[in-house]
Write an enzyme that holds these catalytic residues in place. Structure first.
Site, PDB file in Angstrom:
ATOM      1  N   GLY A   1       0.818  -1.373   0.027  1.00 17.84           N
ATOM      2  CA  GLY A   1       0.151   0.000   0.058  1.00 17.84           C
ATOM      3  C   GLY A   1       0.787   1.200   0.153  1.00 17.84           C
ATOM      4  O   GLY A   1       1.760   1.595  -0.922  1.00 17.84           O
ATOM      5  N   GLY A   2       0.665   2.025   0.951  1.00 19.05           N
ATOM      6  CA  GLY A   2       1.329   3.202   1.287  1.00 19.05           C
ATOM      7  C   GLY A   2       2.871   3.156   1.172  1.00 19.05           C
ATOM      8  O   GLY A   2       3.496   4.095   0.800  1.00 19.05           O
TER       9      GLY A   2
ATOM     10  N   GLY B   1      13.225  10.241 -35.672  1.00 23.60           N
ATOM     11  CA  GLY B   1      12.742  10.896 -34.397  1.00 23.60           C
ATOM     12  C   GLY B   1      13.712  10.533 -33.357  1.00 23.60           C
ATOM     13  O   GLY B   1      13.803  11.522 -32.307  1.00 23.60           O
ATOM     14  N   ALA B   2      14.285   9.263 -33.413  1.00 20.72           N
ATOM     15  CA  ALA B   2      15.248   8.709 -32.308  1.00 20.72           C
ATOM     16  C   ALA B   2      16.477   9.667 -32.270  1.00 20.72           C
ATOM     17  O   ALA B   2      16.852  10.218 -31.172  1.00 20.72           O
ATOM     18  CB  ALA B   2      15.408   7.278 -32.322  1.00 20.72           C
TER      19      ALA B   2
HETATM   20  C1  HXC Z   1      -1.754  -3.746  11.016  1.00 20.65           C
HETATM   21  C2  HXC Z   1      -0.646  -5.255  10.318  1.00 20.65           C
HETATM   22  C3  HXC Z   1      -0.656  -4.444   8.964  1.00 20.65           C
HETATM   23  C4  HXC Z   1      -1.454  -3.417   8.656  1.00 20.65           C
HETATM   24  C5  HXC Z   1       0.714  -6.455   8.913  1.00 20.65           C
HETATM   25  N1  HXC Z   1       0.267  -6.334  10.250  1.00 20.65           N
HETATM   26  N2  HXC Z   1       0.118  -5.461   8.200  1.00 20.65           N
HETATM   27  N3  HXC Z   1      -1.215  -4.634  11.217  1.00 20.65           N
HETATM   28  N4  HXC Z   1      -2.048  -2.964   9.847  1.00 20.65           N
HETATM   29  N5  HXC Z   1      -1.418  -2.825   7.594  1.00 20.65           N
HETATM   30  C6  HXC Z   1       0.769  -7.025  11.182  1.00 20.65           C
HETATM   31  C7  HXC Z   1       0.016  -8.507  11.098  1.00 20.65           C
HETATM   32  O1  HXC Z   1      -1.255  -8.549  11.625  1.00 20.65           O
HETATM   33  C8  HXC Z   1       0.902  -9.278  12.158  1.00 20.65           C
HETATM   34  O2  HXC Z   1       0.717  -8.906  13.399  1.00 20.65           O
HETATM   35  C9  HXC Z   1       2.506  -8.559  11.809  1.00 20.65           C
HETATM   36  O3  HXC Z   1       2.088  -7.157  11.175  1.00 20.65           O
HETATM   37  C10 HXC Z   1       3.129  -9.353  10.616  1.00 20.65           C
HETATM   38  O4  HXC Z   1       2.151  -9.556   9.513  1.00 20.65           O
HETATM   39  P1  HXC Z   1       2.503 -10.902   8.768  1.00 20.65           P
HETATM   40  O5  HXC Z   1       1.032 -10.788   7.849  1.00 20.65           O
HETATM   41  O6  HXC Z   1       2.376 -12.002   9.697  1.00 20.65           O
HETATM   42  O7  HXC Z   1       3.795 -10.914   7.990  1.00 20.65           O
HETATM   43  P2  HXC Z   1       4.014 -11.427   6.364  1.00 20.65           P
HETATM   44  O8  HXC Z   1       3.349 -12.893   6.258  1.00 20.65           O
HETATM   45  O9  HXC Z   1       5.506 -11.338   6.196  1.00 20.65           O
HETATM   46  O10 HXC Z   1       3.251 -10.422   5.496  1.00 20.65           O
HETATM   47  C11 HXC Z   1       3.379  -9.199   5.417  1.00 20.65           C
HETATM   48  C12 HXC Z   1       2.245  -8.412   4.547  1.00 20.65           C
HETATM   49  C13 HXC Z   1       1.133  -8.704   5.175  1.00 20.65           C
HETATM   50  C14 HXC Z   1       2.511  -8.817   3.065  1.00 20.65           C
HETATM   51  C15 HXC Z   1       2.701  -6.639   4.795  1.00 20.65           C
HETATM   52  O11 HXC Z   1       1.052  -8.512   6.599  1.00 20.65           O
HETATM   53  C16 HXC Z   1      -0.070  -8.265   4.421  1.00 20.65           C
HETATM   54  O12 HXC Z   1      -0.493  -8.187   3.322  1.00 20.65           O
HETATM   55  N6  HXC Z   1      -0.547  -7.029   5.197  1.00 20.65           N
HETATM   56  C17 HXC Z   1      -1.564  -6.042   4.839  1.00 20.65           C
HETATM   57  C18 HXC Z   1      -1.091  -5.209   3.681  1.00 20.65           C
HETATM   58  C19 HXC Z   1      -2.222  -3.987   3.265  1.00 20.65           C
HETATM   59  O13 HXC Z   1      -2.949  -4.527   2.738  1.00 20.65           O
HETATM   60  N7  HXC Z   1      -2.009  -2.745   3.887  1.00 20.65           N
HETATM   61  C20 HXC Z   1      -2.909  -1.793   3.676  1.00 20.65           C
HETATM   62  C21 HXC Z   1      -2.555  -1.096   2.610  1.00 20.65           C
HETATM   63  S1  HXC Z   1      -3.520   0.238   2.198  1.00 20.65           S
HETATM   64  P3  HXC Z   1       0.864 -10.142  14.423  1.00 20.65           P
HETATM   65  O14 HXC Z   1       0.276  -9.427  15.882  1.00 20.65           O
HETATM   66  O15 HXC Z   1       0.091 -11.269  13.999  1.00 20.65           O
HETATM   67  O16 HXC Z   1       2.205 -10.382  14.660  1.00 20.65           O
HETATM   68  C22 HXC Z   1      -2.721   1.692   2.424  1.00 20.65           C
HETATM   69  C23 HXC Z   1      -2.935   2.769   2.224  1.00 20.65           C
HETATM   70  C24 HXC Z   1      -2.332   3.750   1.602  1.00 20.65           C
HETATM   71  O17 HXC Z   1      -1.343   1.094   2.750  1.00 20.65           O
HETATM   72  C25 HXC Z   1      -2.442   3.471  -0.107  1.00 20.65           C
HETATM   73  C26 HXC Z   1      -1.987   4.329  -0.924  1.00 20.65           C
HETATM   74  C27 HXC Z   1      -2.222   3.870  -2.364  1.00 20.65           C
END
Ligand code: HXC
Length: 507
Positions: A158-159, A397-398
């Site tokens: 995401g961000g 053009g290139a």
């Molecule tokens: C809160 C989060 C989190 C999030 C991960 N965690 N992403 N907590 N908010 N966005 C937490 C998990 O719950 C977990 O907590 C710990 O971090 C580790 O994550 P895992 O999933 O176990 O790790 P991994 O398998 O390595 O996967 C990492 C990951 C995945 C690929 C980043 O966690 C994931 O897909 N997260 C969500 C990504 C996402 O969709 N984010 C929002 C995007 S929107 P625990 O307590 O279990 O250890 C955005 C807005 C801006 O960002 C967009 C602009 C375009």
């Protein structure tokens, strides 16, 4: 480093190592000069209680921010800590990043951002999204004012993916970096596609296919060393020149040898391939050419080098890939680099050996006109001193796009092997003599003869210089000397300003 930070990081280090990546502490040690890092906001925590967050308050809220020096020059930095709530960004975390980005802007020092996290913190809702809004706005404010470097040092969603895309140079690391707008689990849920993080957004994907990553490194140590090197050669801001680079001993002697090699480097056959990088390394100080985006759009080379200690940006066609033809990716790659150099008053050298734009429906439908125009626009807009060197072919053009005099090159040099025309001789006669060739009993022979005539009349090596489209015909061995003298004549040329010329927008 503060005790609070050290304790937090030590507590988290086991988890980070399980994920085979460095702790934040180790990353900072690799990037900064010893004991030069000053942290700010180490005690800051989030204030949210939603979804169990009340029991998950960590000093620093999962990001380390501050400044330090790299070879004595100050740099501002933020580094996400994945071991705290997956490196996710909540309001407090974002506010810390805003603060250090504002500091970089006020002090006009480069900003480095180590990203390692899941993007917007889901529990904090719109506050997280707003936090990213503030980060993106600051990236754009910093753009063209100070160099911005991002490292993808873990899974970045995401961000945490869009921030790097707004910076000037993105580093990725084999086996470690992953970046995507949505992670594999969400992809699976929404589209049913089964992908691994690596195939979705791994280091290879972004260095070879998407064009997001400018540099791919084999491990974290190499990555931070390379980040330091890049910071070393770049200016700190648009208001200051790049540091002067010192050459190794005996440099001039080996340069004389290089000059001799240059005179015979272009193959006799106009169709034979060669590696344009060899030309760069024979011309620049100590043969050091730092290639940017080495694996993406390799038909166009871009990178940094020094001439007589002065930093230059180099753009050149690569005859060993697609015969050096330009395509949409190459044009975008070149355009962003040219704009970066213009932002920071880095003189540009453009080496030309290009048979044209790559023809075909894939390119047309892929937007080669629109995307090719970006390179044209970039060259037309630049105000830095710029030299064009026509090595061999410069067609259509290139030719124009590759910093011709028409676009504004300050000096156009051409080697004796230059061939400048609307198109290659064979293609030209097939259009001009279509009817005659239809009736010919010896098409191959006639094309050959007519092509020779065309070459002798409008493509011979003095044709363009006689008409002012080239300023000077030179031997390849004279190239460095001409560029050196040009750079010394324009030493007052770049305008280092308090305000940026323009931003370096993503292509
Ligand atoms: C809160 C989060 C989190 C999030 C991960 N965690 N992403 N907590 N908010 N966005 C937490 C998990 O719950 C977990 O907590 C710990 O971090 C580790 O994550 P895992 O999933 O176990 O790790 P991994 O398998 O390595 O996967 C990492 C990951 C995945 C690929 C980043 O966690 C994931 O897909 N997260 C969500 C990504 C996402 O969709 N984010 C929002 C995007 S929107 P625990 O307590 O279990 O250890 C955005 C807005 C801006 O960002 C967009 C602009 C375009």
């Amino acid at each position: 480093m503060t005790d609070t930070l050290a304790n937090t990081l030590d507590n988290n280090s086991k988890r980070s190592h399980r994920r085979t990546r460095m702790t934040v502490h180790e990353r900072l040690q690799c990037i900064f000069d010893e004991d030069s890092f000053t942290e700010i906001g180490a005690e800051r925590m989030h204030e949210s209680a939603a979804f169990g967050l009340a029991s998950k308050r960590h000093a620093g809220d999962g990001v380390v921010t501050g400044w330090g020096t790299v070879n004595g020059r100050p740099i501002a930095l933020s580094a996400t800590d994945f071991s705290v709530l997956g490196g996710s960004l909540g309001r407090a975390h974002a506010a810390k990043i805003h603060r250090i980005m504002d500091f970089a802007l006020d002090q006009k020092i480069p900003y480095v951002c180590i990203n390692d996290g899941g993007g917007a913190r889901i529990q904090e809702g719109v506050g997280s999204l707003d936090g990213y809004g503030g980060i993106f706005r600051r990236h754009v404010k910093l753009s063209g004012v100070v160099p911005q470097i991002s490292v993808i040092a873990g899974p970045c969603a995401g961000g945490a993916a869009y921030g790097p895309a707004l910076s000037d140079f993105v580093f990725v690391i084999d086996e470690l970096s992953e970046t995507y707008l949505t992670g594999p689990a969400v992809v699976k849920k929404v589209t049913g596609e089964d992908v691994t993080g690596r195939s979705l957004g791994g280091a290879e994907v972004h260095s070879q296919r998407s064009g997001l990553a400018a540099f791919r490194c084999t491990d974290e140590e190499q990555c931070y060393e390379d980040v330091r090197y890049l910071l070393d050669i770049l200016p700190s801001s648009c208001a200051t020149p790049a540091p002067t680079w010192s050459r190794t001993a005996n440099a001039e002697q080996s340069q004389e040898r290089n000059n001799l090699i240059l005179d015979s480097i272009v193959p006799e056959s106009p169709r034979a391939a060669y590696d344009m990088r060899e030309i760069f390394t024979l011309i620049v100080d100590d043969g050091d050419f730092l290639e940017v985006h080495e694996e993406w759009a390799p038909n166009l080379l871009i990178g940094f080098a020094h001439i007589d200690g002065r930093l230059v940006g180099i753009v050149g066609n690569q005859p060993s890939v697609l015969a050096g033809a330009l395509d949409a990716n190459a044009a975008e790659k070149g355009a962003r680099f040219v704009r970066f150099c213009d932002c920071f008053s880095i003189p540009l050298l453009t080496f030309v050996d290009v048979p044209g734009f790559l023809p075909g429906s894939a390119e047309e439908q892929g937007g080669v006109i629109r995307r090719g125009a970006k390179l044209l626009y970039a060259y037309c807009e630049v105000t830095v001193p710029r030299v064009q060197v026509i090595v061999r072919k410069a067609f259509g053009g290139a030719y124009i796009v590759m910093d011709s005099i028409g676009l504004g090159a300050n000096l156009s040099l051409a080697w004796p092997t230059n061939e400048i025309a609307v198109m290659g001789a064979e293609a030209a006669v097939e259009i001009l003599h279509k009817r005659r060739l239809k009736q010919s009993s010896d098409v191959i022979g006639d094309v050959q003869q007519l092509a020779d005539e065309y070459r002798n009349e409008v493509m011979h090596h003095t044709y363009s210089a006689e008409r002012g489209f080239v300023d000077q015909l030179i031997d390849p061995s004279q190239t460095r000397g001409y560029i050196k003298r040009f750079l010394s004549a324009v030493s007052a040329g770049p305008h280092y300003g308090e305000d940026r010329k323009h931003g370096n927008h993503p292509q």
